[in-house]
Scaffold this motif. Structure first.
Motif, PDB file in Angstrom:
ATOM      1  N   LEU A 147       9.032   3.172   2.371  1.00 20.32           N
ATOM      2  CA  LEU A 147       9.063   1.812   2.890  1.00 20.32           C
ATOM      3  C   LEU A 147       7.718   1.130   2.689  1.00 20.32           C
ATOM      4  O   LEU A 147       6.667   1.736   2.859  1.00 20.32           O
ATOM      5  N   SER A 148       7.791  -0.154   2.354  1.00 20.62           N
ATOM      6  CA  SER A 148       6.583  -0.948   2.171  1.00 20.62           C
ATOM      7  C   SER A 148       6.881  -2.361   2.642  1.00 20.62           C
ATOM      8  O   SER A 148       7.770  -2.584   3.458  1.00 20.62           O
ATOM      9  N   GLY A 149       6.125  -3.317   2.106  1.00 18.19           N
ATOM     10  CA  GLY A 149       6.246  -4.697   2.563  1.00 18.19           C
ATOM     11  C   GLY A 149       5.319  -4.947   3.734  1.00 18.19           C
ATOM     12  O   GLY A 149       4.841  -4.014   4.391  1.00 18.19           O
ATOM     13  N   PRO A 150       5.051  -6.218   4.042  1.00 11.34           N
ATOM     14  CA  PRO A 150       4.101  -6.548   5.111  1.00 11.34           C
ATOM     15  C   PRO A 150       4.426  -5.907   6.449  1.00 11.34           C
ATOM     16  O   PRO A 150       3.521  -5.489   7.173  1.00 11.34           O
ATOM     17  N   ALA A 151       5.716  -5.796   6.811  1.00 10.60           N
ATOM     18  CA  ALA A 151       6.079  -5.206   8.099  1.00 10.60           C
ATOM     19  C   ALA A 151       5.599  -3.763   8.202  1.00 10.60           C
ATOM     20  O   ALA A 151       5.053  -3.335   9.223  1.00 10.60           O
ATOM     21  N   VAL A 152       5.793  -3.006   7.137  1.00 11.47           N
ATOM     22  CA  VAL A 152       5.415  -1.594   7.130  1.00 11.47           C
ATOM     23  C   VAL A 152       3.901  -1.442   7.044  1.00 11.47           C
ATOM     24  O   VAL A 152       3.310  -0.588   7.715  1.00 11.47           O
ATOM     25  N   LEU A 153       3.256  -2.257   6.216  1.00 10.47           N
ATOM     26  CA  LEU A 153       1.798  -2.178   6.117  1.00 10.47           C
ATOM     27  C   LEU A 153       1.162  -2.425   7.483  1.00 10.47           C
ATOM     28  O   LEU A 153       0.232  -1.709   7.890  1.00 10.47           O
ATOM     29  N   GLN A 154       1.657  -3.431   8.198  1.00  8.63           N
ATOM     30  CA  GLN A 154       1.108  -3.706   9.527  1.00  8.63           C
ATOM     31  C   GLN A 154       1.307  -2.524  10.463  1.00  8.63           C
ATOM     32  O   GLN A 154       0.372  -2.067  11.132  1.00  8.63           O
ATOM     33  N   ALA A 155       2.527  -2.016  10.525  1.00  9.61           N
ATOM     34  CA  ALA A 155       2.824  -0.911  11.444  1.00  9.61           C
ATOM     35  C   ALA A 155       2.065   0.356  11.066  1.00  9.61           C
ATOM     36  O   ALA A 155       1.680   1.154  11.935  1.00  9.61           O
ATOM     37  N   SER A 156       1.812   0.543   9.763  1.00  7.59           N
ATOM     38  CA  SER A 156       1.177   1.780   9.299  1.00  7.59           C
ATOM     39  C   SER A 156      -0.213   1.982   9.878  1.00  7.59           C
ATOM     40  O   SER A 156      -0.664   3.120  10.052  1.00  7.59           O
ATOM     41  N   SER A 157      -0.907   0.894  10.172  1.00  6.73           N
ATOM     42  CA  SER A 157      -2.265   1.019  10.698  1.00  6.73           C
ATOM     43  C   SER A 157      -2.277   1.625  12.094  1.00  6.73           C
ATOM     44  O   SER A 157      -3.291   2.168  12.540  1.00  6.73           O
ATOM     45  N   TYR A 158      -1.139   1.539  12.797  1.00  2.00           N
ATOM     46  CA  TYR A 158      -1.035   2.074  14.153  1.00  2.00           C
ATOM     47  C   TYR A 158      -0.257   3.392  14.185  1.00  2.00           C
ATOM     48  O   TYR A 158      -0.198   4.051  15.217  1.00  2.00           O
ATOM     49  N   TRP A 159       0.343   3.756  13.057  1.00  2.00           N
ATOM     50  CA  TRP A 159       1.192   4.942  12.977  1.00  2.00           C
ATOM     51  C   TRP A 159       0.348   6.209  12.833  1.00  2.00           C
ATOM     52  O   TRP A 159      -0.701   6.209  12.187  1.00  2.00           O
ATOM     53  N   LYS A 160       0.832   7.286  13.440  1.00  2.00           N
ATOM     54  CA  LYS A 160       0.189   8.590  13.299  1.00  2.00           C
ATOM     55  C   LYS A 160       1.214   9.598  12.798  1.00  2.00           C
ATOM     56  O   LYS A 160       2.398   9.526  13.157  1.00  2.00           O
ATOM     57  N   PRO A 161       0.805  10.555  11.960  1.00  2.00           N
ATOM     58  CA  PRO A 161       1.744  11.532  11.407  1.00  2.00           C
ATOM     59  C   PRO A 161       2.563  12.218  12.491  1.00  2.00           C
ATOM     60  O   PRO A 161       2.053  12.586  13.547  1.00  2.00           O
ATOM     61  N   GLY A 162       3.848  12.356  12.204  1.00  2.00           N
ATOM     62  CA  GLY A 162       4.757  12.973  13.151  1.00  2.00           C
ATOM     63  C   GLY A 162       5.445  11.993  14.070  1.00  2.00           C
ATOM     64  O   GLY A 162       6.459  12.320  14.711  1.00  2.00           O
ATOM     65  N   GLU A 163       4.915  10.773  14.156  1.00  2.00           N
ATOM     66  CA  GLU A 163       5.516   9.752  15.000  1.00  2.00           C
ATOM     67  C   GLU A 163       6.505   8.901  14.201  1.00  2.00           C
ATOM     68  O   GLU A 163       6.527   8.947  12.969  1.00  2.00           O
TER      69      GLU A 163
END
Length: 395
Positions: A242-258
């Motif tokens: 998954l990519s696109g602005p929505a995913v890029l934004q969320a990725s900065s707060y995401w941690k592996p396993g979550e």
């Protein structure tokens, strides 16, 4: 230039990117003798590729809440002292045409080259030297400040500013050099990670969703961890995840396993017509879902996640799932595809007003190398301008 010449200046800035050049300009305005050194062959390489070549140079709504840091208050001082309006005034001074794309994101009408030219013109106006194609091998502290051993000889200065960026996009020359200097002088580092980065499906999800590469949807997206922002942006399916602005934004707060959570139909009640009507079947639900999603995504979603039945309870449960689709990524695309690096030099080591290391007078860290990471949409450029200006006012 004699490669064996010992060159003395007041300020050495390592890194000819957005933060480094802004710092050099502000220091030069104070009459300081400034040199900017960069191992790349030209200044502003990441600026040139940003925003699809048009450079999303700031966001008019930039505030501390738009940044991730172990200390969420650290960015407030610099951002308040050098605002988006300050940089916009510089843009207008140079006659650069610009537009607001959305959500306060400001872009050049023509080319990111104009931003680099602006910075170099401002540097020249205050006698800043920008020396590219110069690698730095060693940094040492001396009684008068700092000595650098470089491929163009030794340089000395009372102030040293580290604007070397993070680990993102190594093909553009990104290195860990800034972090190495911080460690050399005993400064703490917040663990780094790729941010604003596409996410990769697990094998199971790739089998389910991989055929949707190229499909997009307007969604609400957030990392599932507590107290993380929700972003209304576009989601894009890729061949790997998954990519696109929505995913890029969320990725900065995401941690592996979550998990990352998506509302695939914001504001819609897809099952409302089925619950209110008499016809409850797959075809009717498909037609209703097509009002919110593309036909390809509708078909794939209903095949993978059909309702458990056609009762009101089953339809309402399915509706809740549509607005809270959970994906647990296998990982991210890493620094190679990350727009920025999260983490970096611990802000507890730095002065919030000048970016100077508290325990190493004369040493400054600015821009991406610091543990301040902006959301997508011009916020990282504004941090570069603001942190650079803060250091330049003192270095």
């Amino acid at each position: 230039m004699n490669p064996n010449e010992n060159q003395n200046v007041d300020v050495i800035v390592l890194g000819a990117g957005a933060a480094g050049l802004m710092c050099a300009i502000e220091a030069g305005k104070r009459g300081r003798r400034v040199v900017v050194l960069d191992h790349a062959e030209r200044a502003g390489k990441k600026i040139l590729i940003s925003g699809g070549g048009r450079c999303n140079f700031t966001n008019i709504y930039a505030r501390a809440e738009n940044y991730i840091s172990a200390n969420p208050h650290f960015a407030k001082s610099a951002l308040a002292r050098y605002t988006p309006q300050d940089f916009l005034a510089l843009i207008n001074k140079h006659g650069i045409a610009w537009h607001e794309k959305k959500l306060g994101q400001l872009f050049c009408d023509r080319s990111a080259t104009e931003i680099v030219n602006l910075l170099l013109t401002e540097c020249a106006a205050v006698n800043v030297r920008v020396v590219c194609g110069t690698s730095t091998d060693r940094v040492e502290r001396n009684g008068e400040g700092f000595t650098l051993a470089t491929s163009r000889g030794a340089w000395q200065a009372s102030s040293l500013v580290i604007a070397t960026g993070g680990l993102s996009i190594p093909k553009m020359g990104a290195t860990a050099f800034g972090y190495e200097i911080a460690r050399q002088f005993g400064l703490k580092i917040v663990e780094t990670r790729p941010a604003l980065v596409p996410l990769v499906f697990s094998p199971r999800d790739l089998e389910r969703w991989g055929a949707l590469a190229g499909v997009s949807a307007d969604v609400l997206a957030s990392a599932e961890a507590k107290k993380t922002p929700v972003f209304r942006e576009m989601l894009l399916f890729t061949h790997r995840g998954l990519s696109g602005p929505a995913v890029l934004q969320a990725s900065s707060y995401w941690k592996p396993g979550e998990a990352v959570r998506f509302d695939l139909a914001p504001g819609a009640r897809v099952t409302e017509s089925l619950i209110a009507g008499t016809k409850r079947d797959a075809a009717t639900l498909k037609a209703a879902l097509n009002g919110s999603l593309s036909s390809r995504l509708t078909a794939a979603y209903l095949e993978a996640l059909p309702p458990a039945g056609w009762s009101n309870v089953a339809l309402e449960e399915w509706e809740r799932g549509l607005h809270a689709w959970r994906v647990v990524p296998d990982g991210s695309e890493g620094y190679a595809k990350a727009e920025v690096t999260a983490g970096g030099v611990d802000t507890s080591e730095l002065s919030a007003s000048t970016m100077e290391a508290k325990r190493v007078p004369g040493l400054y860290f600015i821009g991406e190398v610091v543990d301040v990471t902006g959301q997508l949409g011009g916020f990282n450029f504004q941090w570069a301008w603001a942190s650079g200006a803060a250091a330049g006012s003192r270095a």
